[in-house]
Design an enzyme around this catalytic site. Structure first.
Site, PDB file in Angstrom:
ATOM      1  N   GLU A 172      21.882  20.267  -0.542  1.00 49.23           N
ATOM      2  CA  GLU A 172      21.422  18.692   0.214  1.00 49.23           C
ATOM      3  C   GLU A 172      22.655  17.572  -0.239  1.00 49.23           C
ATOM      4  O   GLU A 172      21.696  16.515  -1.305  1.00 49.23           O
ATOM      5  CB  GLU A 172      20.456  17.907   0.249  1.00 49.23           C
ATOM      6  N   GLU A 364      19.029  26.000   6.702  1.00 45.79           N
ATOM      7  CA  GLU A 364      17.417  25.903   6.687  1.00 45.79           C
ATOM      8  C   GLU A 364      17.347  24.382   8.352  1.00 45.79           C
ATOM      9  O   GLU A 364      18.430  24.306   8.757  1.00 45.79           O
ATOM     10  CB  GLU A 364      17.315  24.608   5.586  1.00 45.79           C
TER      11      GLU A 364
HETATM   12  C1  BGP Z   1      14.831  19.739   2.919  1.00 46.33           C
HETATM   13  C2  BGP Z   1      14.889  20.447   1.829  1.00 46.33           C
HETATM   14  C3  BGP Z   1      13.693  21.538   0.942  1.00 46.33           C
HETATM   15  C4  BGP Z   1      12.438  21.525   2.330  1.00 46.33           C
HETATM   16  C5  BGP Z   1      13.603  20.516   3.283  1.00 46.33           C
HETATM   17  C6  BGP Z   1      12.050  20.218   4.090  1.00 46.33           C
HETATM   18  O1  BGP Z   1      15.453  18.463   3.056  1.00 46.33           O
HETATM   19  O2  BGP Z   1      16.138  21.057   1.069  1.00 46.33           O
HETATM   20  O3  BGP Z   1      13.979  21.802   0.083  1.00 46.33           O
HETATM   21  O4  BGP Z   1      11.135  20.901   1.617  1.00 46.33           O
HETATM   22  O5  BGP Z   1      14.199  20.060   3.690  1.00 46.33           O
HETATM   23  O6  BGP Z   1      11.719  19.199   4.179  1.00 46.33           O
HETATM   24  P1  BGP Z   1       9.805  18.970   3.790  1.00 46.33           P
HETATM   25  O7  BGP Z   1       9.735  20.089   2.923  1.00 46.33           O
HETATM   26  O8  BGP Z   1       9.528  17.944   2.867  1.00 46.33           O
HETATM   27  O9  BGP Z   1       9.207  18.949   4.720  1.00 46.33           O
END
Ligand code: BGP
Length: 481
Positions: A172, A364
């Site tokens: 990201e 993701e």
């Molecule tokens: C993205 C990241 C991840 C992950 C995901 C979910 O921004 O790449 O590392 O964690 O989001 O976010 P969160 O864990 O804050 O729910």
């Protein structure tokens, strides 16, 4: 609608080292920025690691990777996205030589994946900059980080280049706009960081990413290098043309990262922004030449969309995401305020494909939700129909985009096994198909349990996606236990 997914489509799941491994001080690992972020992005970093930081132990993947990979194999994963913890390989980030124990750990993980026929997809830097690089160098604001990152990449490509086909340079990468410490290891508090320094840091990351791509071509022929973008389509809040332009400008801030990765130069709209905001970047001829090494594919995360408006009075906060924006009055939100928009995924897929004409990879997607461990026929499980519905709705839209002609390599759901959240550092924000018995207060046995979605996803993969739109109730009963 039945959509056929291409043969060889890479189904799987995704994690990051700092959110699953734990063992923060084992095997010669140095500290990373995550070891001082016990509340994620909600509070400033602590001086040293504190016992309330769940990431120090996380879900103990460091010791349980074989068991976890066996469960991924049981679901039929074709691909597993993992990240390598930079501070396991270079404990301080600026060390002359790598830490052999760290390298050997990932050898073992890759062996295990290979044994199960699962293809690795490796993120080189996923929100885990070595802490020393943040504190002594100012993170990515410092040009020296390009060299340290390049040395790290060289080490990875030499060691694993023959067995890892897919690489992502920075997780990201555009999130640094909003989270400079988490994403770019920049210790200056956000409200004190100048745009000049922020964009210089971004420039260093972009050059480093391009150098990694060049290096991979030299050291790991056959490897495919991708950028990784936090995708969040931005809609105008109203049909007022001023809102449309506001949305376009918000999109530009994020598109810039893909444009540079795919076209090898800065887009005009960003150069204009620099001119009008007094930003003068230090860009060398070598940088310009490096940036020409463009990526092979574009990967992205997708959780939600947002709106933008030109009307300051309507600019209310309210989304639980890290990117700002204005809530969409037509959408529902998750328990953490992330607005759910399956069609937005189709929009992103079409948009990115048309813009860059590079293969895409969804690395993701998923729903963070509170899960309840229950017993069904004497077996502990979670009846997570809400998660199945979320994923199913999104996969229907992926099917639509494939029918639209988008070139898509694969799909890895986020947090295929429960892990510690990035933004809030909680365990209770769960994404997994596999429940891990660990609570926000750190208690729990770390035992793993298959959720209902585990069986659903197994069937999705087994049928290469031929079952969307039929939802959880259609999961064959025989597959549920
Ligand atoms: C993205 C990241 C991840 C992950 C995901 C979910 O921004 O790449 O590392 O964690 O989001 O976010 P969160 O864990 O804050 O729910």
């Amino acid at each position: 609608m039945t959509t056929s997914f291409p043969a060889g489509f890479l189904w799987g799941g995704a994690t990051a080292a700092n959110q699953v491994e734990g063992a923060y001080a084992e095997g010669g690992k140095g500290l990373s920025i995550q070891d001082v972020l016990p509340r994620g992005i909600q509070t400033p970093p602590t001086e040293a690691p504190t016992p309330d930081n769940l990431k120090l132990e996380a879900v103990d993947f460091y010791h349980r990777y074989a068991e976890d990979i066996a469960l991924f194999a049981e679901m039929g994963f074709k691909v597993f996205r993992l990240s390598i913890a930079w501070s396991r390989i270079f404990p301080n980030g600026d060390d002359d030589a790598p830490n052999e124990e760290g390298l050997a750990f990932y050898d073992r993980v890759l062996d295990e994946l290979e044994r199960h026929g699962i293809e690795p997809l490796v993120t080189i830097s996923h929100y885990e900059t070595p802490l020393h690089l943040a504190r002594a160098y100012g993170g990515w604001t410092n040009r020296d980080l390009i060299g340290f990152y390049e040395r790290y990449c060289r080490t990875l490509f030499e060691r694993y280049g023959h067995r890892v086909r897919y690489w992502l340079t920075f997780n990201e990468i555009n999130s640094v706009l909003h989270e400079p410490f988490l994403s770019g290891g920049i210790p200056t508090p956000k409200d004190q960081l100048s745009e000049q320094d922020l964009y210089q840091a971004i420039h260093h990351e972009l050059v480093a990413s391009a150098r990694a791509t060049r290096l991979a071509r030299e050291l790991a022929p056959g490897a495919q290098v991708g950028c990784m973008i936090l995708a969040m389509p931005t809609y105008p809040l109203t049909p007022d043309p001023a809102d449309v332009v506001a949305a376009m400008q918000a999109e530009h801030a994020n598109y810039a990262f893909g444009d540079i990765h795919c076209r090898g130069e800065y887009p005009g709209y960003l150069l204009r922004y620099f001119r009008e905001h007094g930003i003068e970047l230090d860009v060398t001829d070598q940088d310009r030449e490096d940036l020409r090494h463009t990526v092979d594919f574009v990967s992205f995360s997708y959780y939600m969309s947002l709106c933008e408006t030109a009307d300051p009075e309507k600019k209310v906060a309210g989304l639980g995401n890290i990117m700002g924006g204005v809530p969409n009055p037509t959408l529902e939100a998750s328990e953490w305020g992330w607005q759910i928009d399956p069609q937005g995924l189709r929009v992103v897929l079409n948009d990115y494909w048309e813009r860059w004409q590079k293969p895409l990879f969804i690395v993701e997607n998923g729903l963070g939700a509170v899960d309840q461990l229950v017993e069904v026929d004497g077996t502990p499980t979670v009846v997570d129909d809400y998660r199945i519905a979320y994923l199913d709705d999104h996969l229907v839209q992926v099917g639509e985009a494939l029918a639209d002609g988008v070139d898509l390599l694969g799909y890895t759901t986020w947090g295929c096994i429960d892990l510690v959240s990035a933004s809030t550092a909680q365990m209770s924000k769960r994404y997994g198909f596999i429940y891990v018995d660990r609570n926000d207060d750190g208690t729990g046995s770390l035992e793993r349990y298959r959720k209902k979605s585990f069986h659903w996803y197994r069937q999705v993969i087994a049928t290469n996606g031929a079952m969307f739109g039929r939802r959880a109730d259609d999961v064959a009963p025989a597959l549920q236990h």
